[in-house]
Design an enzyme around this catalytic site. Structure first.
Site, PDB file in Angstrom:
ATOM      1  N   TRP A  36       0.814  -1.213   0.000  1.00 37.37           N
ATOM      2  CA  TRP A  36       0.000   0.000   0.000  1.00 37.37           C
ATOM      3  C   TRP A  36       0.850   1.266   0.000  1.00 37.37           C
ATOM      4  O   TRP A  36       0.323   2.366  -0.013  1.00 37.37           O
ATOM      5  CB  TRP A  36      -0.959  -0.001   1.190  1.00 37.37           C
ATOM      6  CG  TRP A  36      -0.313  -0.361   2.483  1.00 37.37           C
ATOM      7  CD1 TRP A  36       0.256   0.499   3.365  1.00 37.37           C
ATOM      8  CD2 TRP A  36      -0.178  -1.668   3.043  1.00 37.37           C
ATOM      9  NE1 TRP A  36       0.751  -0.184   4.437  1.00 37.37           N
ATOM     10  CE2 TRP A  36       0.494  -1.525   4.270  1.00 37.37           C
ATOM     11  CE3 TRP A  36      -0.545  -2.955   2.630  1.00 37.37           C
ATOM     12  CZ2 TRP A  36       0.807  -2.608   5.095  1.00 37.37           C
ATOM     13  CZ3 TRP A  36      -0.240  -4.030   3.439  1.00 37.37           C
ATOM     14  CH2 TRP A  36       0.424  -3.849   4.653  1.00 37.37           C
ATOM     15  N   ARG A  37       2.172   1.105   0.012  1.00 33.76           N
ATOM     16  CA  ARG A  37       3.022   2.280  -0.104  1.00 33.76           C
ATOM     17  C   ARG A  37       3.391   2.563  -1.548  1.00 33.76           C
ATOM     18  O   ARG A  37       4.169   3.483  -1.828  1.00 33.76           O
ATOM     19  CB  ARG A  37       4.282   2.097   0.743  1.00 33.76           C
ATOM     20  CG  ARG A  37       3.975   2.200   2.223  1.00 33.76           C
ATOM     21  CD  ARG A  37       5.200   2.105   3.083  1.00 33.76           C
ATOM     22  NE  ARG A  37       4.849   2.414   4.469  1.00 33.76           N
ATOM     23  CZ  ARG A  37       5.555   2.017   5.519  1.00 33.76           C
ATOM     24  NH1 ARG A  37       6.651   1.312   5.347  1.00 33.76           N
ATOM     25  NH2 ARG A  37       5.171   2.326   6.738  1.00 33.76           N
ATOM     26  N   GLU A  49      -5.839   0.644   5.382  1.00 38.20           N
ATOM     27  CA  GLU A  49      -5.992   1.185   6.738  1.00 38.20           C
ATOM     28  C   GLU A  49      -7.046   0.416   7.534  1.00 38.20           C
ATOM     29  O   GLU A  49      -6.878   0.179   8.728  1.00 38.20           O
ATOM     30  CB  GLU A  49      -6.336   2.674   6.693  1.00 38.20           C
ATOM     31  CG  GLU A  49      -5.179   3.570   6.244  1.00 38.20           C
ATOM     32  CD  GLU A  49      -3.986   3.506   7.173  1.00 38.20           C
ATOM     33  OE1 GLU A  49      -4.128   3.082   8.331  1.00 38.20           O
ATOM     34  OE2 GLU A  49      -2.879   3.871   6.730  1.00 38.20           O
ATOM     35  N   THR A  55      -4.419  -5.203  13.555  1.00 40.39           N
ATOM     36  CA  THR A  55      -4.032  -6.403  12.826  1.00 40.39           C
ATOM     37  C   THR A  55      -2.587  -6.266  12.371  1.00 40.39           C
ATOM     38  O   THR A  55      -2.177  -5.186  11.946  1.00 40.39           O
ATOM     39  CB  THR A  55      -4.966  -6.610  11.616  1.00 40.39           C
ATOM     40  OG1 THR A  55      -6.316  -6.610  12.077  1.00 40.39           O
ATOM     41  CG2 THR A  55      -4.677  -7.912  10.899  1.00 40.39           C
ATOM     42  N   TYR A  94     -12.379  -9.298  13.337  1.00 35.47           N
ATOM     43  CA  TYR A  94     -13.134  -8.036  13.400  1.00 35.47           C
ATOM     44  C   TYR A  94     -13.966  -7.831  12.137  1.00 35.47           C
ATOM     45  O   TYR A  94     -13.788  -6.856  11.394  1.00 35.47           O
ATOM     46  CB  TYR A  94     -12.193  -6.845  13.588  1.00 35.47           C
ATOM     47  CG  TYR A  94     -11.582  -6.754  14.957  1.00 35.47           C
ATOM     48  CD1 TYR A  94     -12.377  -6.764  16.097  1.00 35.47           C
ATOM     49  CD2 TYR A  94     -10.209  -6.644  15.117  1.00 35.47           C
ATOM     50  CE1 TYR A  94     -11.822  -6.660  17.358  1.00 35.47           C
ATOM     51  CE2 TYR A  94      -9.645  -6.547  16.375  1.00 35.47           C
ATOM     52  CZ  TYR A  94     -10.456  -6.557  17.488  1.00 35.47           C
ATOM     53  OH  TYR A  94      -9.895  -6.448  18.725  1.00 35.47           O
ATOM     54  N   TYR A 132      -8.500   8.225  13.682  1.00 34.97           N
ATOM     55  CA  TYR A 132      -7.220   7.768  13.139  1.00 34.97           C
ATOM     56  C   TYR A 132      -7.296   7.548  11.632  1.00 34.97           C
ATOM     57  O   TYR A 132      -6.480   8.071  10.857  1.00 34.97           O
ATOM     58  CB  TYR A 132      -6.741   6.467  13.814  1.00 34.97           C
ATOM     59  CG  TYR A 132      -5.684   5.813  12.966  1.00 34.97           C
ATOM     60  CD1 TYR A 132      -4.388   6.288  12.985  1.00 34.97           C
ATOM     61  CD2 TYR A 132      -6.018   4.802  12.052  1.00 34.97           C
ATOM     62  CE1 TYR A 132      -3.425   5.770  12.130  1.00 34.97           C
ATOM     63  CE2 TYR A 132      -5.064   4.280  11.200  1.00 34.97           C
ATOM     64  CZ  TYR A 132      -3.773   4.759  11.244  1.00 34.97           C
ATOM     65  OH  TYR A 132      -2.833   4.270  10.388  1.00 34.97           O
ATOM     66  N   ASP A 150      -2.059   6.629  16.414  1.00 31.78           N
ATOM     67  CA  ASP A 150      -2.407   5.222  16.600  1.00 31.78           C
ATOM     68  C   ASP A 150      -1.625   4.726  17.816  1.00 31.78           C
ATOM     69  O   ASP A 150      -1.010   5.518  18.527  1.00 31.78           O
ATOM     70  CB  ASP A 150      -2.067   4.411  15.342  1.00 31.78           C
ATOM     71  CG  ASP A 150      -0.570   4.221  15.196  1.00 31.78           C
ATOM     72  OD1 ASP A 150       0.180   5.080  15.687  1.00 31.78           O
ATOM     73  OD2 ASP A 150      -0.146   3.207  14.604  1.00 31.78           O
ATOM     74  N   CYS A 213      16.882   2.060  21.301  1.00 30.41           N
ATOM     75  CA  CYS A 213      17.187   3.484  21.437  1.00 30.41           C
ATOM     76  C   CYS A 213      18.516   3.876  20.792  1.00 30.41           C
ATOM     77  O   CYS A 213      18.652   4.996  20.284  1.00 30.41           O
ATOM     78  CB  CYS A 213      17.188   3.870  22.907  1.00 30.41           C
ATOM     79  SG  CYS A 213      15.579   3.645  23.682  1.00 30.41           S
TER      80      CYS A 213
END
Length: 365
Positions: A36-37, A49, A55, A94, A132, A150, A213
């Site tokens: 999707w990019r 989305e 998920t 869902y 979102y 998110d 980090c």
DNA sequence: TAACCGTGGTC
DNA sequence: TGACCAAGGTT
């Protein structure tokens, strides 16, 4: 004079500029190549989305392209039968997401001539699109400067700003501050990339448990260097369950016995599953397979028993409607995730390859 | 506001 | 085996 609420956010303009540049630079060098990019089609981004809500990326990658092949446009989705939409959603969970997106597609066609709304505010009015998702679609597809929050962004901002469990404020107030911070930090010249960069940072660096980090592009700007209050845990329990795999041969094809859940169920209404056994105990000789299936707060340890047409007394078929379905049509039905998993693992020749396209309308309607 | 809605990978 | 967790929305 700035409002009091914003004044508490410790973000100087020079810091903001540096953080945007570092984050975008990091993102453009490290972003994962996800399907999707490769598009700016608002419909395709919408599909991604919705699938991504709660998920994992890996689960969505498998389904996203197949869904778009079957429903390449919002018009195609609007004209689809709900059962076909659910069949392609089977296993993602869902299921209300799929029903709501289908309903929203009909709204887009009937009220907007098949053209996707072009702002976050307008998108927000569609069913299944909340704060979102509207911001994600609008920023990625249209370049609208709205910040997304998110689960990833929430964690990243809390660590950057040092807002932890010591604060006494309510969750609602904390959420407002996080959204405020994200809005201030958002790079208005590249909102889609910036939003995805924040989420990507949370997903691959600023991990919930052991954040990386030392490799983080924002480490010099981070108040906590990875500290984060441990979230409270929900309790899980285990249960056992047993279902039957009943296959019969007709003249030219084989059929399997399935049962349709009632439309009145709160969980997976109207979806198809294997018939349950009346007695969970049975001889191991009859066991076809055992699988674990996690649903919400329950780990089910499931045994599947081989049975035959005249074994009807083994089955618990009181309420649900049951039907013989041709094996080659089975993947075209809205199966529960468990039924789908069992069938795909059962080494059934008719199901050897998941078809890229939905079979023609199955005979089970 | 908090409960509810699914799942598979992984440790 | 048990438990955690992931790009939320709705009621």
């Amino acid at each position: 004079m700035a409002p009091v609420k914003e004044a508490r956010i410790d973000l100087k303009p020079e810091d903001t500029a540096q953080m945007r540049a570092k984050l975008l630079d990091w993102y453009r060098r490290h972003l994962r190549d996800l399907p999707w990019r490769r598009t700016r089609d608002p419909y395709a981004i919408w599909v991604s989305e919705i699938m991504l809500q709660q998920t994992r990326v890996a689960a969505v990658v498998e389904r996203y392209e197949q869904f778009l092949k079957n429903f390449p446009t919002v018009v195609a989705l609007a004209h689809a039968a709900e059962a076909d939409v659910l069949a392609l959603w089977s296993g993602l969970g869902y299921y209300r997401r799929a029903r709501m997106m289908h309903k929203a597609a009909k709204t887009v066609v009937e009220q907007f001539g098949g053209v996707m709304p072009a702002s976050a505010a307008a998108l927000r009015d569609l069913p299944g699109i909340g704060v979102y998702t509207s911001a994600a679609i609008a920023s990625i597809a249209y370049g609208e400067p709205v910040a997304v929050v998110d689960g990833n962004v929430e964690r990243v901002v809390q660590r950057l700003a040092g807002w932890g469990s010591e604060s006494r404020e309510g969750q609602a107030e904390l959420n407002r501050k996080i959204a405020d911070y994200a809005t201030r930090l958002l790079d208005p010249t590249a909102p889609g990339d910036f939003n995805q960069a924040m989420m990507e940072l949370g997903a691959t660096m600023c991990l919930p448990k052991a954040p990386l980090c030392l490799a983080c592009p924002l480490r010099e700007h981070c108040k906590t260097q990875g500290e984060h209050p441990a979230p409270t845990r929900a309790r899980m329990r285990s249960e056992t369950a047993a279902y039957a795999l009943v296959i019969r041969s007709q003249a030219r094809y084989r059929e399997i016995l399935l049962e349709q859940r009632s439309e009145a169920e709160t969980v997976m209404p109207g979806m198809w599953e294997l018939p349950a056994l009346a007695d969970k105990e049975f001889d191991e000789r009859h066991q076809r397979m055992a699988v674990r299936h996690a649903i919400m707060q329950v780990n089910y340890y499931v045994r599947i028993r081989t049975a035959f047409e005249d074994d009807a007394e083994l089955l618990a078929l009181p309420s649900g409607q049951h039907k013989w379905i041709r094996l080659r049509d089975v993947l075209g039905l809205p199966l529960t995730g468990l039924a789908r998993k069992v069938l795909l693992r059962a080494d059934i020749p008719e199901l050897a390859a998941v078809p890229p396209m939905l079979p023609a309308r199955a005979s089970a309607g």
